[in-house]
Write an enzyme that holds these catalytic residues in place. Structure first.
Site, PDB file in Angstrom:
ATOM      1  N   LYS A  71       0.889  -1.147   0.123  1.00  0.00           N
ATOM      2  CA  LYS A  71       0.072  -0.165  -0.084  1.00  0.00           C
ATOM      3  C   LYS A  71       0.888   1.345  -0.087  1.00  0.00           C
ATOM      4  CE  LYS A  71      -2.134   0.857   3.556  1.00  0.00           C
ATOM      5  NZ  LYS A  71      -3.176   1.179   4.809  1.00  0.00           N
TER       6      LYS A  71
ATOM      7  N   ARG B 195     -12.384   3.250   9.449  1.00  0.00           N
ATOM      8  CA  ARG B 195     -12.462   1.796   9.936  1.00  0.00           C
ATOM      9  C   ARG B 195     -13.462   1.284  10.191  1.00  0.00           C
ATOM     10  NH1 ARG B 195      -6.700   1.536  12.358  1.00  0.00           N
ATOM     11  NH2 ARG B 195      -5.627   1.610  10.263  1.00  0.00           N
TER      12      ARG B 195
ATOM     13  N   ARG C 276      10.227 -10.631   4.369  1.00  0.00           N
ATOM     14  CA  ARG C 276      10.245  -9.064   4.809  1.00  0.00           C
ATOM     15  C   ARG C 276      10.872  -9.212   6.331  1.00  0.00           C
ATOM     16  NH1 ARG C 276       5.596  -4.546   4.788  1.00  0.00           N
ATOM     17  NH2 ARG C 276       5.349  -4.763   6.822  1.00  0.00           N
TER      18      ARG C 276
ATOM     19  N   ARG D 269      11.451  -6.542  12.268  1.00  0.00           N
ATOM     20  CA  ARG D 269      10.044  -6.277  12.782  1.00  0.00           C
ATOM     21  C   ARG D 269       9.597  -7.510  13.407  1.00  0.00           C
ATOM     22  NH1 ARG D 269       5.890  -2.533   9.317  1.00  0.00           N
ATOM     23  NH2 ARG D 269       4.564  -3.705  10.612  1.00  0.00           N
TER      24      ARG D 269
ATOM     25  N   ARG E 290      -3.133 -10.986  11.832  1.00  0.00           N
ATOM     26  CA  ARG E 290      -3.073  -9.644  11.265  1.00  0.00           C
ATOM     27  C   ARG E 290      -3.982  -9.378   9.816  1.00  0.00           C
ATOM     28  NH1 ARG E 290       2.638  -7.956  10.658  1.00  0.00           N
ATOM     29  NH2 ARG E 290       2.286  -6.110   9.335  1.00  0.00           N
TER      30      ARG E 290
END
Ligand code: IMP
Ligand code: MG
Length: 370
Positions: free
Chosen positions: A194, A269, A308, A314, A326
């Site tokens: 995104k 949201r 990633r 992360r 998620r």
């Protein structure tokens, strides 16, 4: 800040402070040129009342002030037909006359002014105008003093009106020529790319990217009133009320009055937030054109994010269970919004698998059709 008068929007153009400087410069030039001559300043009503008032207050020597009243404008267009509502009411034979105009546009009004003075046998007829639109001026009369040349766009404020409104504003505002805006709500599950695509859309369509997360952090960091308010809820462990978020977004929108449109990212949201965003855009005479969602198969996302995680460090990118959660959460949350925008035929799913270029191409196809 945009202002609305009747049906039109106007944006800030010349500040009160700058007007003050322009008026002062005109006063200085005219006072110096006139020397000991006692002038009669003739204001052209209605538009010039504020200018004349400020001008004569600053004028360093003794002077006389009078007015004539003419009318020519209808809406935002000058007309040929000048009405003389109040003419000269005193004898100005052998006097030095300085006509004070708020603005000279086509020059039709000025022509009428010259007609008024033709048989008055004044000693000197001097024309001073605060604003002047050279591109619109179609006459040959000399303009002895011009405060500021401006483009051929309609303005209001500081005495100038749009159908009766705006004269009271202390600054000058310019008509905002409504341009078509593209406002999109951008969605994508974690790992869909995104951020990369938002960058591209921003560049290609000259849009302003409003990431709600960034807006929040920025307001809190700068301790704005809204930031402090949001923080007070967060410190209590409470949700920040939608209205606070909307007020922050409103500020961002108003900071960018010339934008071609906005990419909303991270908001809305919920159904209620989507409605609030519609209301916000509506209040700007605009709208959300589309919800654009990057669609990527779960398995592809999991593989991308794990990859990633190997380099990003992360923690939430390293654990497959967390990743799957998620993604699931994303679909749970966006399902409601997908319905909300689908009902208005504004939902566009875009295949988010492929090269970056291929995906941008697909996004462009959607935006080009809006
Ligand atoms: P002109 O006769 O076309 O030169 O226009 C002069 C008069 O039209 C001014 O004294 C104003 O009253 C009005 N006018 C011209 N341009 C504007 C504008 O941009 N905003 C508001 N009034 C204007
Ligand atoms: Mg006028």
């Amino acid at each position: 800040m945009l202002i609305k008068l009747h049906d039109l929007y106007f944006k800030p153009f010349i500040s009160e402070k700058e007007i003050g400087t322009i008026v002062k410069n005109m006063v200085d030039a005219i006072a110096e040129d006139l020397g000991d001559e006692m002038p009669v300043f003739v204001g052209v009503l209605n538009g010039s009342f504020m200018f004349v008032s400020d001008f004569v207050k600053k004028y360093p020597k003794s002077c006389e002030v009078t007015f004539i009243k003419l009318a020519s404008y209808e809406g935002v267009k000058s007309t040929e037909d000048i009405q003389r509502l109040i003419g000269l009411t005193q004898d100005l034979t052998d006097r030095t006359v300085v006509v004070l105009e708020d603005i000279i546009d086509s020059g039709n009004t000025l022509e009428e002014v010259h007609r008024i003075f033709r048989n008055e046998n004044v000693k000197n007829l001097i024309i001073a105008t605060l604003f002047y639109k050279p591109e619109a001026y179609a006459k040959d009369f000399k303009l002895h003093y011009v405060g500021k040349e401006i483009p051929n766009k309609f303005i209001v404020g500081y005495g100038l009106d749009y159908n009766g409104l705006g004269r009271d504003l202390p600054a000058i505002y310019q008509l905002k020529t409504t341009q078509y805006m593209i406002n999109i709500v951008l969605f994508g599950p974690p790992g869909a790319g995104k951020g990369t695509q938002a960058e591209f859309l921003k560049e290609k369509y000259d849009l302003v990217h409003i990431s709600t997360g960034d807006v929040f952090r920025c307001n809190i960091k700068n301790e704005t009133a809204l930031g402090m308010l949001a923080k007070s809820y967060m410190d209590k462990g409470a949700l920040v009320p939608d209205q606070v978020t909307i007020d922050m977004l409103n500020k961002e929108v108003e900071k960018n009055t010339d934008a071609n449109g906005f990419i909303f990212d991270g908001f809305p949201r919920t159904d209620a937030q989507a409605k609030a965003l519609d209301n916000l855009m509506d209040s700007k005479d605009s709208q959300i054109n589309a919800m654009v969602a990057l669609e990527v198969d779960d398995e592809v996302l999991v593989q991308r994010l794990l990859k990633r995680g190997e380099t990003s460090g992360r923690a939430d990118d390293a654990d497959e269970g967390i990743i799957r959660n998620r993604i699931k959460e994303y679909y749970n949350k966006t399902a409601i919004l997908k319905d909300y925008y689908s009902e208005q035929n504004k939902y566009f799913g875009v295949d988010g698998v492929g090269s970056i270029e291929a995906i941008t191409e697909r996004l462009s196809n959607v935006l080009d059709k809006l």
